[in-house]
Design an enzyme around this catalytic site. Structure first.
Site, PDB file in Angstrom:
ATOM      1  N   GLU A   1     -23.093  43.312  46.221  1.00 34.97           N
ATOM      2  CA  GLU A   1     -22.900  42.408  47.711  1.00 34.97           C
ATOM      3  C   GLU A   1     -23.515  40.940  47.475  1.00 34.97           C
ATOM      4  O   GLU A   1     -22.933  39.658  47.692  1.00 34.97           O
ATOM      5  CB  GLU A   1     -23.577  42.803  48.859  1.00 34.97           C
ATOM      6  CG  GLU A   1     -23.452  42.157  49.985  1.00 34.97           C
ATOM      7  CD  GLU A   1     -23.840  42.523  51.323  1.00 34.97           C
ATOM      8  OE1 GLU A   1     -24.002  42.008  52.432  1.00 34.97           O
ATOM      9  OE2 GLU A   1     -24.364  43.942  51.457  1.00 34.97           O
ATOM     10  N   ASP A   2     -24.889  40.684  46.895  1.00 36.65           N
ATOM     11  CA  ASP A   2     -25.506  39.427  46.888  1.00 36.65           C
ATOM     12  C   ASP A   2     -25.634  38.565  45.799  1.00 36.65           C
ATOM     13  O   ASP A   2     -26.438  37.816  45.539  1.00 36.65           O
ATOM     14  CB  ASP A   2     -26.859  39.867  47.648  1.00 36.65           C
ATOM     15  CG  ASP A   2     -26.742  40.226  49.122  1.00 36.65           C
ATOM     16  OD1 ASP A   2     -25.945  39.712  49.684  1.00 36.65           O
ATOM     17  OD2 ASP A   2     -27.571  41.064  49.405  1.00 36.65           O
TER      18      ASP A   2
END
Length: 697
Positions: free
Chosen positions: A76-77
């Site tokens: 996600e990051d």
């Protein structure tokens, strides 16, 4: 923050066979990928996944789960892909990480839609492997511990509300009560800061006044039980601020009036000792009636077992006592986390019934709001127990009805429900079930879910199933009505249509199939002139936008269609079978049926397409609304009801509108066969001496 060797040592301390290399690779990979990223607190972002992994080591979870926790934010990051995770750490870890990963790039219009899409993916992954849920709960718990660092108050409240509505109930459902309580307390602090501060301050004052009161009561309990030959562990605590606040709100009492704010836990060797301890405690101190719960004989749905009782200690202090064995305590502390390897060694998948319910809701929810609403309902915390005639136990939320019970047993049983017996007595389906009720569902293969059930069904599973059926029924009947309108429009064309006309029209209108076209016609998503031009180009003179079609040749029958599904009977005039009726068709709305002489047509029909309608053949009864004024004398209401009974008309609703010394005015909704039936009833009412006036509304 845990160092690399500290984290690995923790895992090896309870799992000597853990893959040490896997944990080391995950630690280094995550640290490199998160790089210089910072959290709102200013700490390196890498500290978050390591703390999440540390939380999970307290639950003694396996090496794959710990690696998943370390890696859970990399997709996600960072620029990491699932394929990279799979290549380096294997299929299991990549699948788990993907399940935990939120859909950060989803394009949704509202916050609720984004939340629903994240929840949708999460539930699907959780159903495949419960370890996804364990990592997600640890992730949310650590985020809540650091929530105060986020400067945006609105964002803090949104995260806190999501935690209170979704994640705390999820933790409760799998028996992880410590997770649940801490998340609730932290969320409560941000959602109701003034209430949190007030309760916390009063608890501190109580601690100062009472000194070591909890320790003294705990020692007394242990001494009492040890003298009776029971080896037990006793611990005590004050209830959490959120628990206290909720009790105050539910009972409408102040903090001073809340007497049972202390809770004690008695841990015994086995089940027999639990009941012995209960008897000894009840012999020593009086119990509070209605406050005893036996979750050993009837465990909670998440497997939780314990005896709960509230006693009056020292004459004036109410305290709650929970009694459980060591095995029950382990289950209560770790819940489903104690059985993380549910797919190993040929054992059953351990997938709880409530997870299956969530998956069914997932399949039937029509939009984001429905998914979130039904999921919250499915995780409702206050439960009752009800039994089938064969003794099978089902847990339901308080306020549940026989409809909810039927759907809890099986969706097909819910769909076919026609009635219910509770404790041997036939009761209305809207009856609220009580703890311990025996429920027998009466069914019929010819029955279908009724839209009215939504007025009293409370479980997410029941409401999702009913709404799914209503949507399907609405589409089927809307398509049928659209086909009738299509046939009428086709009659206006200057020549008969050929066999390929409809297929060509679908291409011109760029509509996928015939059913969608019929639905669009009924809901006026396309105009009559657009349809005519698509069927037969040039038939409206080429001016599609401004052409006016000739008058309809015949009224469209609404025979066989259900009021409230394919069309709505207007509240202003309450059309009854036999009335001359007209339909108002507006874009993306159902057809609204009025009597031809309805006064509101002149005001509300300007923006709608008018279509001639007819009742057509025999059908179900209609509802008429009457305003009846009777004399204020004994027996007048009985006269009115007697006339209804004589004419075999059923009262659906009766409301007293006005009352004075001489007359009573009633508004009555009456089930009648047709307008002629209604006229005979009105004539009989007007002829009765007890009735001053009777008019159709």
């Amino acid at each position: 923050m845990l160092r690399q060797y500290e984290l690995v040592d923790r895992v090896l301390s309870y799992d000597p066979d853990a893959d040490e290399a896997l944990l080391n690779r995950a630690y280094v990979f995550s640290m490199q990928r998160h790089g210089t990223q910072k959290r709102a607190s200013g700490d390196p972002y890498f500290s978050h996944p390591i703390e999440v992994a540390g939380i999970l080591t307290d639950l003694k979870l396996d090496d794959e789960t710990i690696a998943t926790a370390i890696l859970h934010d990399t997709i996600e990051d960072t620029l990491t892909t699932r394929e990279e995770i799979e290549k380096i750490f294997g299929d299991n870890v990549s699948r788990l990480v993907d399940g935990v990963t939120k859909l950060s790039k989803i394009e949704a219009q509202t916050e609720s839609q984004r939340a629903a899409e994240n929840l949708r993916k999460f539930l699907l992954a959780m159903s495949d492997d419960i370890r996804v849920l364990l990592v997600k709960l640890a992730d949310r718990l650590h985020n809540m511990r650091t929530l105060h660092f986020i400067k945006n108050e609105e964002k803090r409240r949104r995260i806190a509300k999501e935690t209170m509505d979704i994640y705390a109930p999820l933790a409760e459902r799998i028996g992880m009560y410590e997770f649940m309580r801490e998340m609730q307390t932290l969320a409560f602090q941000h959602l109701e800061p003034e209430a949190y501060a007030s309760i916390t301050k009063r608890l501190e004052q109580l601690q100062g006044d009472g000194g070591d009161r909890i320790a003294k009561i705990g020692s007394g309990l242990k001494l009492l039980l040890s003298r009776a030959g029971l080896e037990v562990e006793v611990s005590g605590r004050e209830k959490h601020p959120y628990s206290i606040w909720r009790k105050m709100a539910e009972r409408h009492i102040s903090f001073e009036q809340l007497s049972d704010i202390m809770a004690f836990r008695v841990i015994t060797e086995d089940t027999d000792a639990c009941y012995r301890a209960l008897g000894i405690i009840h012999q020593r101190w009086p119990m509070v009636p209605g406050r005893f719960k036996d979750f050993i004989s009837t465990p909670k749905r998440n497997g939780y077992k314990s005896l709960h009782t509230t006693i009056i200690h020292a004459g004036d202090t109410r305290i709650e006592v929970q009694i459980r064995s060591k095995a029950m305590h382990a289950q209560a502390e770790f819940g489903l986390a104690a059985h993380w390897a549910y797919k190993q060694k040929g054992q059953s998948d351990g997938q709880a019934g409530w997870i299956r319910d969530l998956l069914e809701i997932l399949e039937t929810a029509d939009n984001a709001e429905e998914l979130l609403e039904h999921t919250r309902m499915a995780m409702y915390q206050d439960r009752i127990f009800a039994f089938t005639p064969k003794g099978e136990l089902y847990q339901l939320p308080k306020g549940a009805t026989p409809v909810d019970f039927a759907y809890a047993v099986h969706t097909d049983l819910g769909d076919q429900t026609v009635g219910a017996k509770v404790n041997g007595r036939v009761v209305p389906l809207r009856t609220q079930l009580q703890n311990g009720d025996q429920v027998q569902i009466l069914k019929s293969k010819g029955q279908e879910p009724q839209p009215g059930w939504l007025n009293y069904a409370v479980t997410g599973k029941a409401r999702a199933a009913i709404r799914r059926y209503v949507r399907q029924k609405e589409r089927e009947e809307t398509i049928a009505l659209g086909r009738k309108i299509y046939d009428e429009i086709a009659l206006r064309l200057p020549a008969q249509l050929g066999t390929e006309a409809l297929g060509n029209a679908l291409k011109r209108l760029r509509i996928a199939d015939e059913a969608t076209l019929m639905e669009s016609i009924a809901r006026q998503r396309i105009s009559d002139t657009e349809l005519m031009e698509a069927l037969m180009p040039g038939s409206t003179g080429g001016d599609v936008a401004g052409a006016h079609a000739p008058a309809q040749r015949e009224a469209i029958s609404i025979k066989g269609l259900t009021p409230g599904v394919a069309f709505n009977l207007a509240e202003c005039c309450h059309p009854v079978r036999g009335d001359r009726i007209v339909g108002l068709r507006r874009p993306n709305e159902g057809i609204e049926v009025h009597t031809i002489d309805c006064e509101t047509l002149s005001d509300g029909g300007a923006d709608a397409d008018w279509i001639d309608l007819a009742w057509g053949g025999k059908a179900d009864s209609s509802t008429a609304r009457l305003n009846i004024v009777v004399k204020n004398e004994p027996g007048a209401l009985a006269v009115m009801a007697g006339i209804f009974g004589t004419h075999k008309a059923n009262i659906l609703n009766l409301r007293l509108e006005n009352r004075d010394s001489s007359f009573h005015s009633f508004m009555v909704d009456l089930e009648v066969k047709d307008v002629h039936h209604l006229m005979r009833i009105l004539a009989a009412l007007r002829a009765a001496d007890a009735v001053s006036r009777a008019e159709r509304v």
